[in-house]
Design an enzyme around this catalytic site. Structure first.
Site, PDB file in Angstrom:
ATOM      1  N   ASP A   1      63.005  44.977  58.426  1.00  0.00           N
ATOM      2  CA  ASP A   1      61.860  44.334  59.069  1.00  0.00           C
ATOM      3  C   ASP A   1      61.485  45.172  60.271  1.00  0.00           C
ATOM      4  OD1 ASP A   1      60.197  41.663  59.146  1.00  0.00           O
ATOM      5  OD2 ASP A   1      60.690  42.155  61.213  1.00  0.00           O
TER       6      ASP A   1
ATOM      7  N   GLU B   1      58.769  45.302  63.728  1.00  0.00           N
ATOM      8  CA  GLU B   1      57.722  44.744  64.577  1.00  0.00           C
ATOM      9  C   GLU B   1      56.878  45.917  65.048  1.00  0.00           C
ATOM     10  OE1 GLU B   1      57.295  41.627  64.634  1.00  0.00           O
ATOM     11  OE2 GLU B   1      59.230  41.129  63.716  1.00  0.00           O
TER      12      GLU B   1
ATOM     13  N   HIS C   1      60.012  36.374  64.132  1.00  0.00           N
ATOM     14  CA  HIS C   1      59.123  37.438  64.586  1.00  0.00           C
ATOM     15  C   HIS C   1      59.823  38.457  65.476  1.00  0.00           C
ATOM     16  CE1 HIS C   1      55.800  35.494  62.672  1.00  0.00           C
ATOM     17  NE2 HIS C   1      55.922  34.418  63.413  1.00  0.00           N
TER      18      HIS C   1
ATOM     19  N   ASP D   1      64.379  38.291  61.531  1.00  0.00           N
ATOM     20  CA  ASP D   1      63.646  38.206  60.265  1.00  0.00           C
ATOM     21  C   ASP D   1      64.357  38.979  59.155  1.00  0.00           C
ATOM     22  OD1 ASP D   1      61.804  36.685  61.572  1.00  0.00           O
ATOM     23  OD2 ASP D   1      60.155  38.119  61.448  1.00  0.00           O
TER      24      ASP D   1
END
Length: 297
Positions: free
Chosen positions: A99, A101, A238, A243
């Protein structure tokens, strides 16, 4: 770095010399003297010189193969799609559940601010790697509100170039998995390409697409819905680590459900998802055409 059983690896970007070599070898294997003579415009080069030049040109490029007879050939297929990879059992594979961001939705306008990869092996969490990343550009306020990642948190962190070798090490040999894999893979691949000049290659598995096939009863297949269905807690929503860890736990359950459907390999899973697409397309084609109003009357 090799691509093993569909796992992630890297492939150097094409150059003018490798493109010429690929074209020349398209008709079949060639002797190294002829190959180097054509590619480098050096006809009749001494064999020892030609062999050295070929090793330099094709270093780190597994698609160019030297056979025992001393001839070079070009393997056009990606290693990730060989029959051995297709037949590999799910139990023999390891997965990197990733994951990221980011500062926004598109590279290179936007960049990664946090990266996490959870290694799943033998149906269990084997390793977790996560790090904040300096994106070398401002983080929009609405993104900071969503991810709780501010510029102060990342300003002294390494850039992606500083962690690229570690990221490749973490991904190596594993199937790339993410919830909406296309997004995460594209960002990671673009960052790897920018940092190292290499292309990220290998099999991917999207848990959103897999959930659509295996959990049709769910109203949505967002991570929140899938995690709630399996009773998986998301401790830091998030954020890359939270995540990725939740997605990894969901992956383990999804693979168990896929096994109950008779899936024993990645190809079985791909075939399962293709069947769903075919059924959906068939249903759409069976719908009556919309009636249009005759405005000529």
């Amino acid at each position: 770095m090799d691509v093993t059983y569909g796992g992630i690896g890297r492939r150097e970007q094409s150059t003018l010399l490798t493109e010429k070599a690929a074209d020349y070898l398209a008709t079949g294997p060639k002797d190294v003297v002829d190959l180097v003579g054509h590619v480098c415009n050096l006809p009749g080069a001494p064999r020892i010189v030609a062999e050295h030049m070929a090793q330099v040109i094709f270093s780190g490029r597994p698609e160019f193969v030297l056979d025992p007879g001393g001839q070079w050939s070009f393997a056009a297929r990606s290693l990730a799609n060989t029959p051995a990879v297709a037949a590999a059992t799910l139990g023999s594979l390891s997965f990197s559940v990733v994951d990221v961001e980011t500062t926004g939705g598109r590279f290179p306008l936007h960049r990664i601010t946090e990266f996490a990869a959870v290694t799943v092996r033998n149906g269990q969490i084997a390793d977790v790697y996560e790090t904040l990343v300096n994106p070398q550009r401002p983080i929009p306020p609405f993104v900071s509100r969503l991810t709780r990642i501010s510029w102060d948190m990342v300003r002294d962190k390494p850039t992606f170039r500083g962690i690229a070798s570690r990221v490749l090490e973490v991904l190596e040999g594993n199937v790339f998995v993410a919830h909406n894999a296309a997004f995460d893979f594209s960002f990671v691949a673009d960052e790897i390409r920018r940092a190292t000049g290499a292309e990220l290659v290998g099999r991917q598995l999207c848990t959103v697409k897999l959930a659509r096939q295996l959990l049709p009863q769910l109203q949505r297949r967002s991570l929140d819905y899938v995690a709630n269905y399996y009773g998986v807690e998301i401790t830091r929503r998030h954020r890359a680590g939270g995540d990725a860890l939740a997605t990894a736990h969901c992956l383990i359950r999804l693979l168990d459900d896929a096994a109950q459907r008779g899936c024993t390999s990645l190809d079985d899973i791909d075939n399962l998802m293709r069947k769903r697409k075919a059924k959906k397309k068939k249903r759409r084609s069976a719908l009556p055409s919309p009636v249009t109003r005759d405005t000529t009357a």
